[in-house]
Design a protein around this motif. Structure first.
Motif, PDB file in Angstrom:
ATOM      1  N   ALA A  76      15.199  12.609 -10.268  1.00 31.74           N
ATOM      2  CA  ALA A  76      15.485  11.706 -11.384  1.00 31.74           C
ATOM      3  C   ALA A  76      14.316  11.648 -12.362  1.00 31.74           C
ATOM      4  N   ASN A  77      13.088  11.563 -11.832  1.00 28.28           N
ATOM      5  CA  ASN A  77      11.926  11.482 -12.714  1.00 28.28           C
ATOM      6  C   ASN A  77      11.663  12.797 -13.437  1.00 28.28           C
ATOM      7  N   ILE A  78      11.911  13.917 -12.752  1.00 28.92           N
ATOM      8  CA  ILE A  78      11.754  15.214 -13.417  1.00 28.92           C
ATOM      9  C   ILE A  78      12.751  15.326 -14.569  1.00 28.92           C
ATOM     10  N   ARG A  79      13.987  14.943 -14.318  1.00 33.91           N
ATOM     11  CA  ARG A  79      15.010  14.984 -15.374  1.00 33.91           C
ATOM     12  C   ARG A  79      14.639  14.063 -16.532  1.00 33.91           C
ATOM     13  N   ARG A  80      14.022  12.953 -16.230  1.00 34.75           N
ATOM     14  CA  ARG A  80      13.627  12.017 -17.271  1.00 34.75           C
ATOM     15  C   ARG A  80      12.517  12.581 -18.152  1.00 34.75           C
ATOM     16  N   MET A  81      11.630  13.374 -17.540  1.00 33.17           N
ATOM     17  CA  MET A  81      10.457  13.865 -18.260  1.00 33.17           C
ATOM     18  C   MET A  81      10.711  15.140 -19.065  1.00 33.17           C
ATOM     19  N   ILE A  82      11.475  16.089 -18.497  1.00 31.97           N
ATOM     20  CA  ILE A  82      11.476  17.432 -19.084  1.00 31.97           C
ATOM     21  C   ILE A  82      12.037  17.541 -20.508  1.00 31.97           C
ATOM     22  N   MET A  87      18.739  22.406 -15.620  1.00 30.64           N
ATOM     23  CA  MET A  87      17.743  21.564 -16.293  1.00 30.64           C
ATOM     24  C   MET A  87      17.145  22.234 -17.525  1.00 30.64           C
ATOM     25  N   LEU A  88      17.166  23.573 -17.563  1.00 32.81           N
ATOM     26  CA  LEU A  88      16.599  24.261 -18.735  1.00 32.81           C
ATOM     27  C   LEU A  88      17.303  23.829 -20.009  1.00 32.81           C
ATOM     28  N   GLY A  89      18.594  23.521 -19.897  1.00 36.71           N
ATOM     29  CA  GLY A  89      19.345  23.087 -21.070  1.00 36.71           C
ATOM     30  C   GLY A  89      18.885  21.760 -21.623  1.00 36.71           C
ATOM     31  N   MET A  90      18.106  21.013 -20.865  1.00 35.96           N
ATOM     32  CA  MET A  90      17.583  19.724 -21.310  1.00 35.96           C
ATOM     33  C   MET A  90      16.271  19.874 -22.070  1.00 35.96           C
ATOM     34  N   MET A  91      15.694  21.076 -22.031  1.00 35.02           N
ATOM     35  CA  MET A  91      14.369  21.290 -22.622  1.00 35.02           C
ATOM     36  C   MET A  91      14.484  21.759 -24.066  1.00 35.02           C
ATOM     37  N   ASN A  92      13.409  21.540 -24.808  1.00 37.44           N
ATOM     38  CA  ASN A  92      13.342  22.049 -26.180  1.00 37.44           C
ATOM     39  C   ASN A  92      13.146  23.561 -26.172  1.00 37.44           C
TER      40      ASN A  92
END
Length: 370
Positions: A223-229, A254-259
């Motif tokens: 959860a915290n990793i998803r919140r940060m990335i 999760m890569l799709g959540m990154m800039n």
């Protein structure tokens, strides 16, 4: 005992397993050293320095392997070297077996005794032969991450430390061990807003006390990793489970959540990598892109700074190597519980539990061979 030191042949692996001063110590203890011609040159140690201390300089690598009772290396044997290993021969090097079933099976088939630098372990759980290279890799991870954030190299075009009036880049370090702490020291020193994640609350409390003000700590959870990335520019993977595969903390989804242009540096790649999309790369071709996210996954990062790395490595490996040569591997590991934990494979048997579990192989306790 005859000690063999072959030249490293992994791509851009410039380190060497033994210094001229180490040769002198082996000779003083009644042993012989066969060094492949040019093995130390890339680290800044020419052949004549080894000859002055009594080493035999050998041009033929096959002779080094064939005549030596113990081989000292830096990196694991690669495919070209598999046939050179033989039954009863001690090989003392970094192996990282859990990352390669092919290597594991080759060593099993050879009948050699594989003693891995990375699993030699002190009673407090520290890994004395891994620490110096972890320090190098952690510090390099920060400088490589800063470099690849540059737009011409595929990154976001963000300066790690920012400038007055422009905020610095944000760095997330996964793991608060030796690699993570050293990575955070450098990113913080360059001015980055840095967060360290770990699952050890005591460690996080300590880091919160000793790290500079631009370093914060956070408990490591999905959860915290998803919140940060979505908000970070650089992610440094620094998790370690001794002798076992690294857990995948960042998934493909999760890569799709990154800039676009976010940089991932996976220092855990030697143990399989802590990003699901990681794959080993080389200094010749260090990066690749998945879903617009740049991955740096060089499996022998310290090889790029061989003088520093060789000095740091041989400072800690030599006493164990002298012990192995003086006593023979069986008595040496019986007398030294730290060294005993370094033994991974003996005469075809996997004697390190995490390696056996990685490939669902039979685990044989080392006591069966002592």
């Amino acid at each position: 005992m005859k000690i063999g030191v072959p030249k490293e042949i992994k791509t851009h692996e410039n380190r060497v397993a033994l210094l001229p001063g180490g040769v002198k110590q082996f000779i003083q203890n009644g042993h012989e050293v066969l060094l492949q011609k040019g093995a130390g040159v890339a680290s800044g140690f020419p052949d004549d320095l080894y000859q002055q201390e009594g080493a035999q300089i050998v041009e033929d690598v096959e002779k080094v392997w064939a005549q030596s009772e113990m081989i000292m290396k830096v990196k694991e044997p690669i495919k070209e070297e598999y046939a050179r290993m033989r039954e009863g021969q001690v090989i003392f090097t970094y192996f990282h077996f859990a990352a390669s079933q092919q290597l594991t099976e080759a060593v099993v088939d050879s009948g050699s005794i594989a003693i891995a630098y990375e699993t030699v372990e002190k009673s407090d759980g520290s890994l004395p032969l891994l620490i110096p290279m972890s320090e190098v890799a952690g510090r390099m991870a920060a400088q490589e991450g800063a470099k690849y954030l540059e737009k011409p190299l595929g990154g976001r075009g963000v300066l790690l430390g920012g400038i007055p009036g422009v905020p610095p880049a944000k760095t997330l370090v996964l793991g608060g061990g030796i690699v993570g702490v050293n990575a955070a020291k450098i990113t913080a020193g360059m001015g980055s807003d840095t967060t360290i994640m770990d699952i050890n609350i005591s460690k996080l409390r300590y880091l919160d006390d000793v790290m500079p003000n631009n370093v914060s700590t956070m408990f490591s959870s999905e959860a915290n990793i998803r919140r940060m990335i979505p908000h970070v520019d650089l992610v440094i993977g620094a998790v370690l489970k001794p002798g076992a595969k690294a857990p995948h903390l960042v998934t493909r989804e999760m890569l799709g959540m990154m800039n676009s242009g976010t940089v991932l540096v996976d220092v855990a790649i030697d143990q399989g990598g802590c990003f699901e999309t990681s794959k080993p790369t080389t200094h010749d071709d260090p990066t690749f892109v998945v879903d617009d996210v740049l991955h740096y996954c060089v499996a022998n990062m310290p090889g790029a700074v061989p003088n520093t790395s060789t000095l740091g490595l041989t400072n800690v490996t030599l006493p164990y190597a002298i012990n192995l040569a003086n006593k023979g591997w069986k008595k040496a590991v019986c007398d030294d519980p730290e060294l005993k934990k370094g033994v991974n494979i003996v005469n075809g048997d996997i004697v390190y539990k995490n390696v056996a579990e990685a490939f669902d192989k039979t685990y044989i306790p080392i006591s069966e061979h002592l």
